[in-house]
Motif scaffolding. Structure first.
Motif, PDB file in Angstrom:
ATOM      1  N   LYS A  11      -7.746 -21.157 -22.628  1.00 35.92           N
ATOM      2  CA  LYS A  11      -6.369 -20.971 -23.101  1.00 35.92           C
ATOM      3  C   LYS A  11      -5.456 -21.776 -22.200  1.00 35.92           C
ATOM      4  O   LYS A  11      -5.443 -21.602 -20.976  1.00 35.92           O
ATOM      5  CB  LYS A  11      -5.980 -19.484 -23.055  1.00 35.92           C
ATOM      6  CG  LYS A  11      -4.547 -19.214 -23.479  1.00 35.92           C
ATOM      7  CD  LYS A  11      -4.334 -19.428 -24.960  1.00 35.92           C
ATOM      8  CE  LYS A  11      -2.892 -19.190 -25.343  1.00 35.92           C
ATOM      9  NZ  LYS A  11      -2.667 -19.377 -26.788  1.00 35.92           N
ATOM     10  N   LYS A  47      -4.969 -10.373 -24.162  1.00 36.49           N
ATOM     11  CA  LYS A  47      -4.177 -10.648 -25.361  1.00 36.49           C
ATOM     12  C   LYS A  47      -5.011 -11.375 -26.409  1.00 36.49           C
ATOM     13  O   LYS A  47      -4.882 -11.128 -27.601  1.00 36.49           O
ATOM     14  CB  LYS A  47      -2.944 -11.486 -25.007  1.00 36.49           C
ATOM     15  CG  LYS A  47      -1.804 -10.639 -24.470  1.00 36.49           C
ATOM     16  CD  LYS A  47      -0.536 -11.451 -24.346  1.00 36.49           C
ATOM     17  CE  LYS A  47       0.606 -10.550 -23.905  1.00 36.49           C
ATOM     18  NZ  LYS A  47       1.746 -11.349 -23.413  1.00 36.49           N
ATOM     19  N   CYS A  50      -7.470  -9.002 -28.017  1.00 34.71           N
ATOM     20  CA  CYS A  50      -6.823  -8.062 -28.936  1.00 34.71           C
ATOM     21  C   CYS A  50      -6.306  -8.746 -30.198  1.00 34.71           C
ATOM     22  O   CYS A  50      -5.711  -8.091 -31.058  1.00 34.71           O
ATOM     23  CB  CYS A  50      -5.661  -7.368 -28.253  1.00 34.71           C
ATOM     24  SG  CYS A  50      -6.176  -6.254 -26.964  1.00 34.71           S
ATOM     25  N   LEU A  52      -3.877 -10.888 -30.296  1.00 34.44           N
ATOM     26  CA  LEU A  52      -2.427 -11.087 -30.216  1.00 34.44           C
ATOM     27  C   LEU A  52      -2.100 -12.549 -29.980  1.00 34.44           C
ATOM     28  O   LEU A  52      -1.023 -13.022 -30.294  1.00 34.44           O
ATOM     29  CB  LEU A  52      -1.887 -10.239 -29.059  1.00 34.44           C
ATOM     30  CG  LEU A  52      -0.402  -9.949 -29.039  1.00 34.44           C
ATOM     31  CD1 LEU A  52       0.011  -9.283 -30.331  1.00 34.44           C
ATOM     32  CD2 LEU A  52      -0.058  -9.061 -27.862  1.00 34.44           C
ATOM     33  N   LYS A  54      -3.897 -16.696 -29.765  1.00 34.74           N
ATOM     34  CA  LYS A  54      -5.057 -17.471 -30.212  1.00 34.74           C
ATOM     35  C   LYS A  54      -5.616 -18.325 -29.078  1.00 34.74           C
ATOM     36  O   LYS A  54      -4.864 -18.918 -28.322  1.00 34.74           O
ATOM     37  CB  LYS A  54      -4.640 -18.379 -31.375  1.00 34.74           C
ATOM     38  CG  LYS A  54      -4.424 -17.627 -32.666  1.00 34.74           C
ATOM     39  CD  LYS A  54      -4.482 -18.575 -33.864  1.00 34.74           C
ATOM     40  CE  LYS A  54      -4.593 -17.810 -35.159  1.00 34.74           C
ATOM     41  NZ  LYS A  54      -3.374 -17.054 -35.487  1.00 34.74           N
ATOM     42  N   GLU A  72      -6.779  -9.485 -38.003  1.00 37.03           N
ATOM     43  CA  GLU A  72      -6.408  -8.180 -38.564  1.00 37.03           C
ATOM     44  C   GLU A  72      -7.561  -7.188 -38.472  1.00 37.03           C
ATOM     45  O   GLU A  72      -7.360  -6.025 -38.130  1.00 37.03           O
ATOM     46  CB  GLU A  72      -5.952  -8.334 -40.018  1.00 37.03           C
ATOM     47  CG  GLU A  72      -4.712  -9.213 -40.190  1.00 37.03           C
ATOM     48  CD  GLU A  72      -3.567  -8.834 -39.245  1.00 37.03           C
ATOM     49  OE1 GLU A  72      -3.308  -7.620 -39.107  1.00 37.03           O
ATOM     50  OE2 GLU A  72      -2.974  -9.745 -38.635  1.00 37.03           O
ATOM     51  N   LYS A  75      -7.889  -6.034 -34.984  1.00 34.64           N
ATOM     52  CA  LYS A  75      -6.846  -5.081 -34.598  1.00 34.64           C
ATOM     53  C   LYS A  75      -7.142  -3.664 -35.072  1.00 34.64           C
ATOM     54  O   LYS A  75      -6.839  -2.702 -34.366  1.00 34.64           O
ATOM     55  CB  LYS A  75      -5.491  -5.533 -35.156  1.00 34.64           C
ATOM     56  CG  LYS A  75      -4.886  -6.692 -34.390  1.00 34.64           C
ATOM     57  CD  LYS A  75      -3.573  -7.117 -35.025  1.00 34.64           C
ATOM     58  CE  LYS A  75      -2.974  -8.303 -34.295  1.00 34.64           C
ATOM     59  NZ  LYS A  75      -1.753  -8.780 -34.971  1.00 34.64           N
ATOM     60  N   TYR A  80      -5.473   0.169 -27.755  1.00 27.88           N
ATOM     61  CA  TYR A  80      -4.883  -0.567 -26.644  1.00 27.88           C
ATOM     62  C   TYR A  80      -3.890   0.308 -25.903  1.00 27.88           C
ATOM     63  O   TYR A  80      -3.135   1.062 -26.492  1.00 27.88           O
ATOM     64  CB  TYR A  80      -4.168  -1.808 -27.178  1.00 27.88           C
ATOM     65  CG  TYR A  80      -3.394  -2.585 -26.145  1.00 27.88           C
ATOM     66  CD1 TYR A  80      -4.028  -3.471 -25.293  1.00 27.88           C
ATOM     67  CD2 TYR A  80      -2.012  -2.427 -26.030  1.00 27.88           C
ATOM     68  CE1 TYR A  80      -3.317  -4.176 -24.339  1.00 27.88           C
ATOM     69  CE2 TYR A  80      -1.288  -3.141 -25.079  1.00 27.88           C
ATOM     70  CZ  TYR A  80      -1.951  -4.013 -24.243  1.00 27.88           C
ATOM     71  OH  TYR A  80      -1.250  -4.711 -23.297  1.00 27.88           O
ATOM     72  N   SER A  82      -1.348   0.044 -22.249  1.00 28.46           N
ATOM     73  CA  SER A  82      -0.987  -0.761 -21.081  1.00 28.46           C
ATOM     74  C   SER A  82      -0.221   0.095 -20.095  1.00 28.46           C
ATOM     75  O   SER A  82       0.260   1.163 -20.414  1.00 28.46           O
ATOM     76  CB  SER A  82      -0.146  -1.967 -21.499  1.00 28.46           C
ATOM     77  OG  SER A  82       1.193  -1.578 -21.653  1.00 28.46           O
TER      78      SER A  82
END
Lengths: 246, 367
Positions: A11, A47, A50, A52, A54, A72, A75, A80, A82
């Motif tokens: 990433k 992230k 999860c 959220l 890419k 989807e 998810k 989750y 935090s």
């Protein structure tokens, strides 16, 4: 069986590499500790897991779905929680539980049943109508964890769930984590408390966006000749002296 | 649908459990409409004037009486010497001084005529201009009646003020205040409530849940649509009952117009929340980016026609401008779609623009 499969995950934010070719697997039903100094790239990785955010490149499978193509489905199969947010302060205990139940598509009867089980388990029966802001942080975090697994996901991601919580409550919290793991929920947890790292089945230590080590706590200590997780953590992460703070 | 209702419930609870914000939400519009309605008035009523009557005859007394009976003026001071006038202006006792020449009554019927001097405090240019104009008008009428001679000018201008015959300033300030209050409440409240979720981290939790982003935003926005509609109704009711605003056009268009404007403001609020990092930034962004242009550039207080052209051009991108124009068309002129389709289309354009920008910003952030 692996419930999370990460293969060469990269990433990038501009020229900054937050996750540098991560490759690891998480087995079904295990408690997987995800450690690393602030800014090591843990949050970015979570992230992505999860759905959220890419990945720039690489393949990430969570609960049997590719996060890039089927976020989807990912998810609806995960929970989750935090450190930053637990629950809505100005809603009552029951209202919060109900809201998350509805969001995760539980039926009204399911929500009612599970609410009662949850309140009994946490001994919060008398506090059901209290606003969350009147609860102590420890209670909030325990309740938030219970809410995160209310829909019985196959994996739950916990991002520093116990930061700022007293030792007794932390212990109780970990008992709940074990309970969840025993019921078949995979627990993916980040923490800065090294005693908690010892409770994990396997841990990985990240530094500078890379995975430095991955094994059971006992094996890691043996391998690096450290007598505690704390010493091991310092050994592996110390080389980067200027940490990027988040 | 169930999720949506649960979400609207949640949002409504956030709103109703916060008493202070609730008070602000419902009392601010009422207070503002009353303040703007009563205070910002461009009308002349009971302006203080001073009289220096050098003639002191029957005709001059009748003139003074005429002035004070008009309702525009109140005789504050009566001077004996010219030197007293300036200090009175300086003290702020009077806004206008009327000096009547010696032998006023007698000279009225002279072919050479007589003269009256008007002195005005031009430090407030607009008001003094109006005071002088009104006063000259009264004196003119008085002169015609007294002399018994009707001038027969070659050309007469007959002025009729359409749609607002008594030039009531409140007809301007009610649509303006509605524009201001609605955009502030809608945009500020949505942007603050969305950034609050971002700040506390609950937005992350919601985004990780199976909810689609549009469901989250819709659930957050719908309660504010209802709130803003209630506000719009209460402001309108005040305007109609307290300030006697007429509604000549159709109520249906009035409703459509308000709804469209509220949606536009909410979309703007959503856009602000995608840019603002926290609640503080969101609040200030809404305040400065919305309040000032709404007051200064929308034609609410200062007429657009008399602005310098760069500002006139700038006012075209201020959405309240179109709302105010259209509201006036419906309420004061009784115009329907034919007369305000341009405003409706422009406002819809803004709505689409703000929504697309928000979606774009949102996507970029998730990448």
């Amino acid at each position: 069986m692996n419930i999370i499969e990460v293969d060469n995950l990269v990433k990038k934010f501009g020229s900054f590499i937050a996750n540098d070719h991560l490759t690891f697997n998480v087995r079904k039903g295990e408690i997987f500790g995800f450690l690393g100094a602030n800014g090591a790239g843990k949050t970015t990785a979570i992230k992505i897991l999860c759905g959220l955010s890419k990945p720039t490149s690489g393949k990430v499978m969570v609960a049997g779905y590719n996060v890039s193509t089927h976020p989807e489905e990912v998810k609806s199969n995960i929970g989750y929680m935090s450190q930053k947010f637990s629950l809505y302060d100005d809603l009552t205990v029951v209202e919060n539980i109900r809201l998350y139940g509805v969001i995760y598509g539980l039926s009204s009867t399911e929500i009612k049943e599970r609410t009662e089980i949850l309140l009994n388990r946490l001994q919060l029966q008398d506090a059901r109508k209290r606003l969350i802001k009147t609860l102590s942080l420890g209670w909030k975090q325990k309740l938030a964890f219970s809410v995160a697994i209310l829909h019985r996901p196959s994996i739950v991601f916990l991002d520093e769930p116990t930061s700022g919580v007293d030792p007794i409550t932390r212990r109780q919290f970990w008992e709940m984590i074990y309970e969840a793991a025993n019921s078949g929920i995979t627990v993916f947890v980040t923490t800065h408390y090294m005693d908690e790292a010892e409770y994990c089945n396997r841990v990985t230590i990240m530094a500078d966006g890379k995975i430095e080590a991955l094994d059971t706590p006992a094996n890691l200590k043996k391998q690096y000749g450290a007598n505690s997780m704390n010493a091991l953590f310092l050994k592996l992460t110390r080389k980067e002296t200027v940490g990027l703070d988040n | 649908m169930k999720t949506f209702i649960a979400f609207v419930n949640k949002e409504s609870r956030h709103i109703f459990r916060d008493y202070r914000t609730m008070m602000v939400l419902f009392l601010m519009p009422v207070a503002q409409i009353l303040i703007f309605g009563f205070v910002i008035s461009t009308e002349i009523r009971d302006a203080s004037i001073g009289i220096l009557d050098k003639s002191k005859d029957d005709a001059s007394r009748r003139l003074v009486q005429r002035l004070s009976a008009s309702g525009y003026y109140k005789v504050q001071s009566v001077f004996n010497y010219e030197r007293d006038i300036e200090p009175a202006f300086r003290r702020g006792d009077i806004q206008l001084a009327v000096v009547i020449e010696q032998g006023f009554g007698n000279n009225l019927r002279n072919p050479d005529g007589t003269a009256i001097q008007l002195l005005a405090d031009a430090s407030d240019a607009n008001t003094s201009q109006m005071l002088v104009n009104y006063c000259s008008g009264i004196i003119q009428t008085f002169a015609i009646e007294e002399s018994g001679i009707e001038y027969a000018p070659i050309l007469t201008t007959e002025v009729r003020m359409l749609f607002n015959p008594s030039l009531k300033g409140v007809y301007m300030s009610i649509p303006g205040t509605m524009a201001m209050v609605l955009i502030l409440i809608s945009a500020m409240m949505t942007s603050i409530s969305i950034t609050r979720e971002k700040e506390f981290g609950s937005m992350e939790v919601l985004l990780i849940s199976p909810l689609k982003p549009y469901q989250i935003i819709l659930g957050k926005v719908v309660p504010y649509v209802v709130l803003s509609m209630i506000n719009a109704i209460s402001i309108l009711a005040l305007g109609i009952i307290v300030f006697k605003m007429p509604v000549l056009g159709s109520w249906m268009w009035l409703f459509v117009l308000n709804l469209l404007y509220i949606l536009l403001s909410l979309a703007l609020g959503i856009f602000i929340s995608t840019v603002a990092r926290n609640q503080m930034v969101a609040m200030f962004a809404s305040m400065f980016a919305l309040l000032l242009p709404t007051i200064l550039l929308s034609g609410f207080i200062f007429p657009i026609e008399s602005m310098p052209w760069p500002l006139q051009w700038l006012s075209r991108v201020v959405p309240p401008r179109y709302y105010i124009q259209a509201i006036k068309t419906v309420m004061l002129k009784g115009g329907g779609l034919t007369y305000m389709w341009h405003e409706l289309v422009t406002m819809t354009g803004f709505l689409v623009l703000f929504l697309s920008l928000s979606i774009y910003k949102f996507k970029v952030r998730l990448e």
